[in-house]
Design a protein around this motif. Structure first.
Motif, PDB file in Angstrom:
ATOM      1  N   VAL A   5      -8.034   4.030   3.946  1.00 38.69           N
ATOM      2  CA  VAL A   5      -8.556   2.665   4.048  1.00 38.69           C
ATOM      3  C   VAL A   5      -8.219   1.900   2.777  1.00 38.69           C
ATOM      4  CG1 VAL A   5     -10.581   1.213   4.365  1.00 38.69           C
ATOM      5  CG2 VAL A   5     -10.451   3.426   5.525  1.00 38.69           C
ATOM      6  N   GLU A   6      -7.417   0.850   2.927  1.00 36.06           N
ATOM      7  CA  GLU A   6      -7.018   0.034   1.778  1.00 36.06           C
ATOM      8  C   GLU A   6      -8.022  -1.079   1.509  1.00 36.06           C
ATOM      9  OE1 GLU A   6      -3.140   0.863   4.177  1.00 36.06           O
ATOM     10  OE2 GLU A   6      -5.236   0.325   4.567  1.00 36.06           O
ATOM     11  N   SER A   7      -8.048  -1.521   0.263  1.00 37.75           N
ATOM     12  CA  SER A   7      -8.854  -2.675  -0.128  1.00 37.75           C
ATOM     13  C   SER A   7      -8.242  -3.285  -1.383  1.00 37.75           C
ATOM     14  CB  SER A   7     -10.311  -2.272  -0.390  1.00 37.75           C
ATOM     15  OG  SER A   7     -10.373  -1.317  -1.425  1.00 37.75           O
ATOM     16  N   GLY A   8      -8.711  -4.484  -1.729  1.00 37.10           N
ATOM     17  CA  GLY A   8      -8.289  -5.101  -2.979  1.00 37.10           C
ATOM     18  C   GLY A   8      -7.248  -6.195  -2.848  1.00 37.10           C
ATOM     19  N   LEU A  20      -4.809  -2.734  -5.985  1.00 31.10           N
ATOM     20  CA  LEU A  20      -5.140  -2.257  -4.657  1.00 31.10           C
ATOM     21  C   LEU A  20      -5.727  -0.854  -4.746  1.00 31.10           C
ATOM     22  CD1 LEU A  20      -1.941  -3.326  -2.670  1.00 31.10           C
ATOM     23  CD2 LEU A  20      -3.990  -4.679  -3.203  1.00 31.10           C
ATOM     24  N   SER A  21      -6.657  -0.564  -3.818  1.00 31.41           N
ATOM     25  CA  SER A  21      -7.241   0.770  -3.718  1.00 31.41           C
ATOM     26  C   SER A  21      -7.068   1.285  -2.308  1.00 31.41           C
ATOM     27  CB  SER A  21      -8.734   0.730  -4.064  1.00 31.41           C
ATOM     28  OG  SER A  21      -8.951   0.258  -5.370  1.00 31.41           O
ATOM     29  N   CYS A  22      -7.024   2.593  -2.193  1.00 29.66           N
ATOM     30  CA  CYS A  22      -6.932   3.235  -0.882  1.00 29.66           C
ATOM     31  C   CYS A  22      -7.823   4.474  -0.925  1.00 29.66           C
ATOM     32  CB  CYS A  22      -5.486   3.612  -0.574  1.00 29.66           C
ATOM     33  SG  CYS A  22      -5.278   4.571   0.949  1.00 29.66           S
ATOM     34  N   SER A  23      -8.890   4.458  -0.145  1.00 34.10           N
ATOM     35  CA  SER A  23      -9.751   5.641  -0.094  1.00 34.10           C
ATOM     36  C   SER A  23      -9.120   6.662   0.840  1.00 34.10           C
ATOM     37  CB  SER A  23     -11.157   5.260   0.371  1.00 34.10           C
ATOM     38  OG  SER A  23     -11.130   4.821   1.718  1.00 34.10           O
ATOM     39  N   TYR A  77      -4.451   4.200  -6.125  1.00 29.35           N
ATOM     40  CA  TYR A  77      -4.430   2.849  -6.649  1.00 29.35           C
ATOM     41  C   TYR A  77      -2.989   2.334  -6.756  1.00 29.35           C
ATOM     42  CZ  TYR A  77      -9.129   4.015  -8.342  1.00 29.35           C
ATOM     43  OH  TYR A  77     -10.445   4.397  -8.439  1.00 29.35           O
ATOM     44  N   THR A 117      -3.632  -4.123   3.687  1.00 25.78           N
ATOM     45  CA  THR A 117      -4.358  -5.182   3.003  1.00 25.78           C
ATOM     46  C   THR A 117      -3.346  -6.240   2.566  1.00 25.78           C
ATOM     47  OG1 THR A 117      -5.980  -5.656   1.256  1.00 25.78           O
ATOM     48  CG2 THR A 117      -4.274  -4.051   0.718  1.00 25.78           C
TER      49      THR A 117
END
Length: 123
Positions: A5-8, A20-23, A77, A117
């Motif tokens: 799951v990406e975010s940022g 960017l982050s990716c859990s 990241y 994202t």
């Protein structure tokens, strides 16, 4: 199975920075190679950066010296600096258990993908 799951993502002005982050969850043993790809509508999805569990990294020529890939505990990241409009794209994280080093930017070699994202660079 690996869940990503990406975010940022967001909008930034030229010359700006974004991280960017990716859990990463699930069967993380199947995610030895983790990478960032990006895609612009109408174009092929292209590799940006890759990192292994041993910390080996590789970068695509357009981002070398500007982007940095790193990882933490179950998180990936992408630190992006000196952004320009050409970096505008949907950014995806991807993972696989093995890929030949010469093929680390071949999107067909990755088994798991996040939903993406959006990064927009404009003034």
């Amino acid at each position: 199975r690996v869940h990503l799951v990406e975010s940022g993502g967001g909008s930034v002005q030229p010359g700006g920075s974004l991280r960017l982050s990716c859990s990463v969850s699930g069967d993380t043993s199947s995610a030895y190679y983790k990478a960032w790809f990006r895609q612009v509508p109408g174009k092929e999805r292209e590799g940006v950066a890759v990192i292994t569990e041993m910390g080996l990294t590789n970068y695509a020529h357009p981002v070398k010296g500007r982007f940095t890939i790193s990882r933490g505990d179950n998180v990936l990241y992408l630190h992006m600096t000196s952004l320009h409009p050409g970096d505008t794209a949907m950014y995806y994280c991807a993972a696989t258990d093995y890929v030949e080093w010469s093929q680390v930017f071949d999107r067909s070699k990755y088994d798991y993908w996040g939903q993406g994202t959006q990064v927009t660079v404009s003034s």
